[in-house]
Design a protein around this motif. Sequence first.
Motif: not given
Length: 209
Positions: A122-131, A134-137
């Motif tokens: 799921f975290a692999g999506q973080a590069q292209h999905r700021p939301e 932010a949620a994972l952080r």
Amino acid sequence: MNHPTTPAPARPPRQRKATRAQLIAAAADLFAEHGTTNVSIGAICERAGFTRGAFYSNFKTVDDVFFALYEQRNAEAQQRLEALTADAPFSEEARCSLESVVATILRALPMDPQWVAIRTSFAGQAQHRPEVAAALREHAEQLRRHLQPLLLHVLELTGRRPLDSVEDFTRAVITAHVGAITQSPLHDDPEAVREAVVRGIILGLTTEQ
């Protein structure tokens, strides 16, 4: 894929809570089976035994289900950390033992390769999905805030302190722990590797007071 044109009938709060829990549990099973969060709403509904209307009464997307599961896992981890901190599970003889510190941290951060794989996917999506980023952080910071008091407590018992900020030290412990679990399929004794990594972080990033 069409969303329902009318909302599902309102359910009593207790029933809705149970429905939500079953949807989360079904999604967790599917995430684990597939090793990714890339599963369909239809598959989750079928596994849980509910209609799409029941799903949309609780969630908008599969991402929402993942975050609900993430929050549930974080809450469980926080309860475990609070219990460990309150109990201070050390005998007088073990209070200066690095082994006891490592063992306590490993109990606080149990080994769960499946969950780490799901989260990494799921975290692999973080590069292209700021939301998503932010949620994972925010979830990572929740874990850090709850682990930090336990780390400070056990370090004090060994007469050691972090070389830099305790926040950075705690993040380093979590990152090393996750990295060790990610590599676990490559080792015959992954628990020994995890122990060595945590021990190395403690010795490398702390100093005697």
